[in-house]
Design an enzyme around this catalytic site. Sequence first.
Site, short mmCIF file in Angstrom:
data_model
loop_
_atom_site.label_atom_id
_atom_site.label_comp_id
_atom_site.label_asym_id
_atom_site.label_seq_id
_atom_site.Cartn_x
_atom_site.Cartn_y
_atom_site.Cartn_z
N ASN A 164 -5.06 6.63 -2.82
CA ASN A 164 -4.40 6.22 -1.57
C ASN A 164 -3.28 7.18 -1.18
O ASN A 164 -3.02 7.40 0.00
CB ASN A 164 -3.86 4.80 -1.70
CG ASN A 164 -4.94 3.75 -1.54
OD1 ASN A 164 -5.95 3.99 -0.89
ND2 ASN A 164 -4.74 2.60 -2.14
N HIS B 148 -7.31 0.50 -11.32
CA HIS B 148 -7.64 0.31 -9.90
C HIS B 148 -9.05 0.80 -9.61
O HIS B 148 -9.35 2.00 -9.68
CB HIS B 148 -6.62 1.07 -9.04
CG HIS B 148 -6.87 0.92 -7.58
ND1 HIS B 148 -6.60 1.92 -6.66
CD2 HIS B 148 -7.37 -0.11 -6.85
CE1 HIS B 148 -6.93 1.51 -5.45
NE2 HIS B 148 -7.39 0.28 -5.54
N SER C 146 -3.77 -2.37 -5.93
CA SER C 146 -3.96 -1.13 -5.17
C SER C 146 -2.66 -0.59 -4.60
O SER C 146 -2.61 0.54 -4.14
CB SER C 146 -4.94 -1.38 -4.01
OG SER C 146 -4.42 -2.37 -3.13
#
Length: 503
Positions: A191, A141, A120
């Site tokens: 993210n 991911h 990640s």
Amino acid sequence: MKKVQKIGVVGAGTMGRGIIQLFAQAGHEVYCFDAWDGAVAKAMDFVTGLIERGVEKGRQSREQADELIGRIHPCDQLNDLADCDVVIEAIIEEIGAKRSLFKQLEAVLRSDAIIASNTSSLVVADIAAECANPERVAGLHFFNPVPLMKVAEIIAAVRTSTATVDALKALIDGAGHRAVIAADQPGFLVNHAGRGLYTEGLRIIEDQCASVQDVDTLMREAAGFKMGPFELLDLTGLDVSGKVMESIYEQFQQEPRFRPSSLVAPRIAAGLFGRKSGEGWYRYENNVRKDAPRIAAPALHAGIKVWIDGGADDHDSLVALAQQGGAKVCDAPDDAELILIQPWGWDVSSYCAQNDLDARIAVAVDPLPGLDKHRTLMISPITSSIARDAAHALLAQGGDVTIVNDSPGFVTQRILATIVNIAANIAQRGIASVEDIEDSVRIGLGYPAGPLSIGEKIGGERILMILDAMQAQTGDMRYRPSLWLSRRVTLGVSLLTPESSRV
């Protein structure tokens, strides 16, 4: 590469279990290995338990469940994965361990097998650095819980081949998930795009503009998000999210847009991680959050003289609310006891100074959500309690109200503008396509729409106006507009417009 039939999973923890379940349900033969004694058996028990509950609840037949369980194969050694077409690594997030595993896998697998990492945060090229054939290595991911979070990021490292990316995309699509492709950059796509909600929410608290609960309330009830930044931080765990914030900031060479907050480290040191520790930004009792009661609206002050800025987006509706509450609407601000304004990007103090208005009686109403949603009032450092309470009473007619301190862009404007700006910069850098940015954030983060679509709904010109105003007032380069954003506003085209060509 031939069609993927057999999938290996190395790592039988939370993510590994979810990956096993996903691909077994998609019809693949799945082989699972973990170096820790008993880990594979626990994973098998967990996944089998989920399948059995599906039978009990009528989601599948006994025969279907037995067939599904029969496609999952526990492995005692890494060599048992030798015939797999794809092996997905889901072990500890530590570069040395992953590099070592990938070298071992290369020695075991066929030359045409793909090796993918569920990392990640680590650079995929770094994981593949010691591989003899880095072209078959990629990031893959997933998000927790894997079967329910219907998106997966395929990370194309510098040496990853197009064939590897295409094979993984077909694999993910076939499992019913949305495959998005991202360059091997810090935070990848989801993210990376999610930084704006957290970092700007924290900055608002640093500036003492609003309380934690008020920020979350406004992002839910005014901006339409499922959760505000502090609710999310408590859910994910500040100890985990804090490391991600620091990592992305450092990996992007201390880019101001991703600057973490100094509020985080002391809270981590104090063990205020969130739900799992019983206290984070909120307190929890029996896993139930304890919120502060909302402040009740004051009584209406009939006859107060109100002037409403003629440039206000909701001018007519504000006039109607004032008259409904028994106020007298003035023609000039000098005759008023209360001034209502609706700035974009500016705080009350700056807006009043620019327009020669008395900040002692001025209250701003956020124009972004519209008056049909939760209403935000903003006061200057010198706004009188009489003006503040009068505005609160008038705006509380037919709607909920939150009052915040002076803040360039209120709460919703500054957080949404930051989210849009970061997404625009992701597109400008070619880290992902517009379509993949939109879908990954909408599915992976649960935002009400993709970030560029949010900007499009607000209006590119207004997003640019908010950012310019915030940068002018704060002098902070974190608010500098992305070239993707400013160019499309200049050209009068949609923020969703892709580049016509690529270098």
